[in-house]
Design a protein around this motif. Structure first.
Motif, PDB file in Angstrom:
ATOM      1  N   HIS A  33      51.968  32.507  44.656  1.00  0.00           N
ATOM      2  CA  HIS A  33      51.692  33.936  44.443  1.00  0.00           C
ATOM      3  C   HIS A  33      51.753  34.759  45.730  1.00  0.00           C
ATOM      4  O   HIS A  33      51.500  35.951  45.694  1.00  0.00           O
ATOM      5  CB  HIS A  33      50.377  34.146  43.690  1.00  0.00           C
ATOM      6  N   ILE A  34      52.125  34.139  46.854  1.00  0.00           N
ATOM      7  CA  ILE A  34      52.414  34.918  48.059  1.00  0.00           C
ATOM      8  C   ILE A  34      53.860  35.389  47.931  1.00  0.00           C
ATOM      9  O   ILE A  34      54.775  34.581  47.836  1.00  0.00           O
ATOM     10  CB  ILE A  34      52.215  34.102  49.350  1.00  0.00           C
ATOM     11  N   MET A  57      47.781  39.594  42.901  1.00  0.00           N
ATOM     12  CA  MET A  57      46.386  39.402  42.519  1.00  0.00           C
ATOM     13  C   MET A  57      46.109  40.269  41.303  1.00  0.00           C
ATOM     14  O   MET A  57      46.263  41.496  41.379  1.00  0.00           O
ATOM     15  CB  MET A  57      45.443  39.768  43.676  1.00  0.00           C
ATOM     16  N   LYS A  58      45.768  39.617  40.215  1.00  0.00           N
ATOM     17  CA  LYS A  58      45.489  40.332  38.962  1.00  0.00           C
ATOM     18  C   LYS A  58      46.660  41.227  38.561  1.00  0.00           C
ATOM     19  O   LYS A  58      46.475  42.372  38.164  1.00  0.00           O
ATOM     20  CB  LYS A  58      44.198  41.125  39.064  1.00  0.00           C
ATOM     21  N   GLY A  59      47.877  40.696  38.713  1.00  0.00           N
ATOM     22  CA  GLY A  59      49.064  41.412  38.279  1.00  0.00           C
ATOM     23  C   GLY A  59      49.555  42.501  39.216  1.00  0.00           C
ATOM     24  O   GLY A  59      50.505  43.206  38.894  1.00  0.00           O
ATOM     25  N   ARG A  60      48.901  42.663  40.368  1.00  0.00           N
ATOM     26  CA  ARG A  60      49.328  43.687  41.331  1.00  0.00           C
ATOM     27  C   ARG A  60      49.524  43.054  42.693  1.00  0.00           C
ATOM     28  O   ARG A  60      48.836  42.103  43.060  1.00  0.00           O
ATOM     29  CB  ARG A  60      48.270  44.789  41.454  1.00  0.00           C
ATOM     30  N   GLU A  61      50.452  43.624  43.451  1.00  0.00           N
ATOM     31  CA  GLU A  61      50.646  43.140  44.817  1.00  0.00           C
ATOM     32  C   GLU A  61      49.571  43.734  45.721  1.00  0.00           C
ATOM     33  O   GLU A  61      49.295  44.934  45.671  1.00  0.00           O
ATOM     34  CB  GLU A  61      52.036  43.525  45.342  1.00  0.00           C
ATOM     35  N   GLN A  62      48.968  42.863  46.533  1.00  0.00           N
ATOM     36  CA  GLN A  62      47.952  43.268  47.499  1.00  0.00           C
ATOM     37  C   GLN A  62      48.370  42.719  48.860  1.00  0.00           C
ATOM     38  O   GLN A  62      48.788  41.568  48.962  1.00  0.00           O
ATOM     39  CB  GLN A  62      46.588  42.682  47.134  1.00  0.00           C
TER      40      GLN A  62
END
Length: 158
Positions: A33-34, A57-62
């Motif tokens: 997920h990175i 993270m939770k469907g959004r890019e952070q």
């Protein structure tokens, strides 16, 4: 605040496990997920390396900026970030345990802003799940014979 601690016993060479957690290019290969890593320093390995890591993270890019603050080859690496009013201080250590490698991670979380002091206890469970997922991914990657990036040239850092 109580640190987050996780460990895994990994059936792989110590150098592979260490290279996977200490070099963000390898960590990105191990942790699905990175989505992106951008170096913010010319140096790309060891103390002083600064980079921006982006993950889903939770469907959004952070994105978060981190700096390698401590590095002892095949022993430990510490990465620190000051984001969202909180210092996130993560130490990975590796050691031989019989024929396997014990990978330990300790994340100290030090909120220094009022809102962060309120929010951290609320998101702690999500952070723990993320840490456990990262550790599982590193274990799977190393045990499947993951290939680290090429050897680091200490004179150039790349």
């Amino acid at each position: 605040m109580k640190p987050i601690i996780a460990s895994r016993t990994i059936d792989a060479p110590l150098s592979l496990v260490f290279q996977t957690v200490s070099d963000v290019r390898n960590f990105r290969k191990a942790v699905p997920h990175i989505t992106n890593v951008e170096f913010l320093s010319e140096q790309q390995h060891g103390v002083g390396t600064r980079f921006r890591e982006t993950r889903m993270m939770k469907g959004r890019e952070q994105s978060v900026e981190l700096e390698v603050a401590e590095f002892a080859d095949n022993e430990r690496v510490r990465m620190v970030s000051d984001a969202g009013g909180t210092v996130w201080d993560t130490l990975f250590t590796v050691s031989l345990v019989g024929d396997a490698v014990e990978l330990k991670m300790q994340m100290d979380i030090r909120p220094h802003a009022f809102l962060a002091r309120l929010m951290i206890p609320l998101i702690r469970g999500m952070v723990v799940k993320g840490v456990e997922s990262d550790m599982d991914a590193v274990k799977s990657y190393c045990e499947s014979g993951g290939e680290p990036c090429g050897a680091i040239d200490e004179t150039t850092g790349s």
